[in-house]
Design a protein around this motif. Structure first.
Motif, PDB file in Angstrom:
ATOM      1  N   ASP A 184       7.843 -14.783  21.154  1.00 58.79           N
ATOM      2  CA  ASP A 184       6.926 -13.677  20.794  1.00 58.79           C
ATOM      3  C   ASP A 184       7.514 -12.672  19.800  1.00 58.79           C
ATOM      4  O   ASP A 184       8.548 -12.503  19.836  1.00 58.79           O
ATOM      5  CB  ASP A 184       6.307 -12.865  21.967  1.00 58.79           C
ATOM      6  N   ILE A 185       6.744 -12.363  18.581  1.00 54.90           N
ATOM      7  CA  ILE A 185       7.137 -11.341  17.540  1.00 54.90           C
ATOM      8  C   ILE A 185       6.299 -10.101  17.556  1.00 54.90           C
ATOM      9  O   ILE A 185       4.819 -10.570  17.321  1.00 54.90           O
ATOM     10  CB  ILE A 185       7.426 -12.421  16.581  1.00 54.90           C
ATOM     11  N   GLN A 186       6.783  -9.020  17.399  1.00 51.25           N
ATOM     12  CA  GLN A 186       6.028  -7.774  16.753  1.00 51.25           C
ATOM     13  C   GLN A 186       6.736  -7.547  15.853  1.00 51.25           C
ATOM     14  O   GLN A 186       8.138  -6.918  15.946  1.00 51.25           O
ATOM     15  CB  GLN A 186       5.558  -7.092  17.897  1.00 51.25           C
ATOM     16  N   MET A 187       6.300  -6.918  14.536  1.00 50.81           N
ATOM     17  CA  MET A 187       6.863  -6.428  13.499  1.00 50.81           C
ATOM     18  C   MET A 187       6.146  -5.358  12.774  1.00 50.81           C
ATOM     19  O   MET A 187       4.935  -5.727  12.743  1.00 50.81           O
ATOM     20  CB  MET A 187       7.691  -7.347  12.801  1.00 50.81           C
ATOM     21  N   GLY A 188       6.449  -4.640  11.934  1.00 51.97           N
ATOM     22  CA  GLY A 188       5.821  -3.904  10.934  1.00 51.97           C
ATOM     23  C   GLY A 188       6.573  -3.165  10.166  1.00 51.97           C
ATOM     24  O   GLY A 188       7.766  -3.090  10.203  1.00 51.97           O
ATOM     25  N   VAL A 189       5.879  -2.452   9.111  1.00 50.42           N
ATOM     26  CA  VAL A 189       6.949  -1.452   8.340  1.00 50.42           C
ATOM     27  C   VAL A 189       6.226  -0.140   8.354  1.00 50.42           C
ATOM     28  O   VAL A 189       5.094   0.273   8.843  1.00 50.42           O
ATOM     29  CB  VAL A 189       6.562  -1.988   6.723  1.00 50.42           C
ATOM     30  N   ASP A 190       7.182   0.967   8.355  1.00 45.44           N
ATOM     31  CA  ASP A 190       6.753   2.539   8.311  1.00 45.44           C
ATOM     32  C   ASP A 190       7.329   3.129   7.050  1.00 45.44           C
ATOM     33  O   ASP A 190       8.121   2.452   6.341  1.00 45.44           O
ATOM     34  CB  ASP A 190       7.448   2.935   9.463  1.00 45.44           C
ATOM     35  N   ASN A 191       6.806   4.249   6.832  1.00 41.91           N
ATOM     36  CA  ASN A 191       7.585   5.224   5.938  1.00 41.91           C
ATOM     37  C   ASN A 191       7.581   4.500   4.509  1.00 41.91           C
ATOM     38  O   ASN A 191       8.441   4.769   3.560  1.00 41.91           O
ATOM     39  CB  ASN A 191       9.060   5.541   6.119  1.00 41.91           C
ATOM     40  N   ILE A 192       6.209   3.957   4.148  1.00 45.04           N
ATOM     41  CA  ILE A 192       6.222   3.414   2.848  1.00 45.04           C
ATOM     42  C   ILE A 192       6.207   4.487   1.844  1.00 45.04           C
ATOM     43  O   ILE A 192       5.839   5.424   2.098  1.00 45.04           O
ATOM     44  CB  ILE A 192       4.769   2.730   2.425  1.00 45.04           C
ATOM     45  N   ALA A 193       7.095   4.247   0.745  1.00 44.64           N
ATOM     46  CA  ALA A 193       7.065   5.010  -0.389  1.00 44.64           C
ATOM     47  C   ALA A 193       5.843   5.656  -0.872  1.00 44.64           C
ATOM     48  O   ALA A 193       4.915   4.893  -1.085  1.00 44.64           O
ATOM     49  CB  ALA A 193       8.042   4.432  -1.441  1.00 44.64           C
ATOM     50  N   GLN A 194       5.909   6.963  -1.015  1.00 45.91           N
ATOM     51  CA  GLN A 194       4.602   7.438  -1.608  1.00 45.91           C
ATOM     52  C   GLN A 194       3.653   7.925  -0.675  1.00 45.91           C
ATOM     53  O   GLN A 194       2.547   8.131  -0.936  1.00 45.91           O
ATOM     54  CB  GLN A 194       4.290   7.203  -2.874  1.00 45.91           C
ATOM     55  N   ALA A 202      -2.482  -2.446   5.557  1.00 42.26           N
ATOM     56  CA  ALA A 202      -2.613  -3.781   4.948  1.00 42.26           C
ATOM     57  C   ALA A 202      -1.582  -4.786   5.403  1.00 42.26           C
ATOM     58  O   ALA A 202      -1.488  -5.829   5.594  1.00 42.26           O
ATOM     59  CB  ALA A 202      -2.876  -4.032   3.517  1.00 42.26           C
ATOM     60  N   LEU A 203      -0.240  -4.200   5.050  1.00 40.64           N
ATOM     61  CA  LEU A 203       1.116  -4.821   5.391  1.00 40.64           C
ATOM     62  C   LEU A 203       1.427  -5.297   6.893  1.00 40.64           C
ATOM     63  O   LEU A 203       1.382  -6.245   7.329  1.00 40.64           O
ATOM     64  CB  LEU A 203       2.163  -4.046   4.789  1.00 40.64           C
ATOM     65  N   ASN A 204       1.011  -4.143   7.683  1.00 43.01           N
ATOM     66  CA  ASN A 204       0.899  -4.319   9.026  1.00 43.01           C
ATOM     67  C   ASN A 204       0.101  -5.277   9.630  1.00 43.01           C
ATOM     68  O   ASN A 204       0.206  -5.871  10.601  1.00 43.01           O
ATOM     69  CB  ASN A 204       1.025  -2.793   9.853  1.00 43.01           C
ATOM     70  N   LEU A 205      -1.125  -5.417   9.016  1.00 37.65           N
ATOM     71  CA  LEU A 205      -2.032  -6.287   9.517  1.00 37.65           C
ATOM     72  C   LEU A 205      -1.680  -7.445   9.204  1.00 37.65           C
ATOM     73  O   LEU A 205      -1.941  -8.465  10.200  1.00 37.65           O
ATOM     74  CB  LEU A 205      -3.616  -5.822   9.045  1.00 37.65           C
ATOM     75  N   PHE A 206      -1.358  -7.766   7.893  1.00 42.89           N
ATOM     76  CA  PHE A 206      -0.973  -8.973   7.588  1.00 42.89           C
ATOM     77  C   PHE A 206       0.291  -9.540   8.542  1.00 42.89           C
ATOM     78  O   PHE A 206       0.192 -10.893   8.995  1.00 42.89           O
ATOM     79  CB  PHE A 206      -0.600  -9.057   6.076  1.00 42.89           C
TER      80      PHE A 206
END
Length: 250
Positions: A184-194, A202-206
């Motif tokens: 199982d994997i969960q991942m995402g991105v935070d604190n996108i520049a600007q 969109a990134l986290n959904l994908f």
């Protein structure tokens, strides 16, 4: 006086040899018996892991986490709008909770295969991407996080034996290969520049909808980097622990 000096010298020499031959507390010595050696090596490996988690000053190892990888990259799609992502300063936590579940060995050729399990690995990294992702211009940078559960790995290595200055046998890795899978994997991105919330959403959904596919794309580069990390760590251990402390060669 000479007799006393000779006795002290002999006792000191014997004491030094005896101390040198004492089995270290962090390792279980295994008999060279093909019927039990693989199970013994498995137990010995897990005993070593237990102490490495706390640090072993005698091996100059005080902490083994985080495991750090400099960078890996992935590419999705072709052309100028193809999606490209680079992950830097990757830090992994939880790797020290590894359990060796199986060992296969050939002592004549010094070949070994380890099967291992890790319940959960947490990862963080710096992230940068360019290109188009699900119709959104996905160029940006931020923080990546990932949680990988149910990690299983196989590590194969072949070693060479060399006599050390102390007359004992020390191993060096000749080749190392590894592969792994994740349940199982969960991942995402935070604190996108600007602070672009549209890109981040969109990134986290994908990412979370395609986590296994993304891991598949990352896997070749990740496997190469992990193999280097594993090999360096093995050589670090082998330089400190003679073969005689792993296996009773008599």
């Amino acid at each position: 006086m000479c007799n006393k000096f000779a006795i002290v010298l002999v006792l000191s020499t014997v004491g030094a040899i005896w101390a040198q031959q004492q089995q270290p507390y962090y390792l279980q010595q295994c008999p060279r018996d093909e019927n039990i050696i693989n199970e013994c090596l498995r137990e010995s490996g897990n005993k070593l892991v237990h102490y490495l988690q706390k640090g072993v000053p005698e091996l100059d190892i005080y902490e083994i986490e985080p495991v750090i990888i400099d960078e890996i990259g992935i590419v999705l799609g072709n052309g100028p709008d193809g999606y490209r992502a680079l992950f830097r300063n990757i830090q992994a936590y939880g790797v020290s909770n590894i359990t060796v579940t199986n060992v296969r060995s050939d002592l004549d050729s010094l070949q070994f295969q380890l099967t291992c399990e890790i319940p959960r690995i947490r990862v963080k990294a710096q992230y940068r991407s360019t290109g188009v992702l699900i119709l959104v211009k996905a160029s940006g940078a931020g923080d990546y996080w990932g949680e990988y559960e149910g990690v299983k790995a196989k590590i194969y290595f072949k070693a060479n034996a060399n006599e050390g200055a102390d007359g004992r046998t020390y191993l060096t890795t000749d080749s190392v290969k590894m592969d792994f899978n994740v349940k199982d994997i969960q991942m995402g991105v935070d604190n996108i520049a600007q602070g672009n919330s549209v890109i981040q959403a969109a990134l986290n959904l994908f990412i979370n909808s395609n986590s296994q596919e993304l891991l598949k794309e990352m896997k070749p580069a990740l496997r190469t980097k992990l193999t280097i990390v594993i090999r360096n760590f093995m050589d670090r251990l082998f330089a400190k622990i003679p073969l005689e402390e792993w296996i009773n060669l008599n």
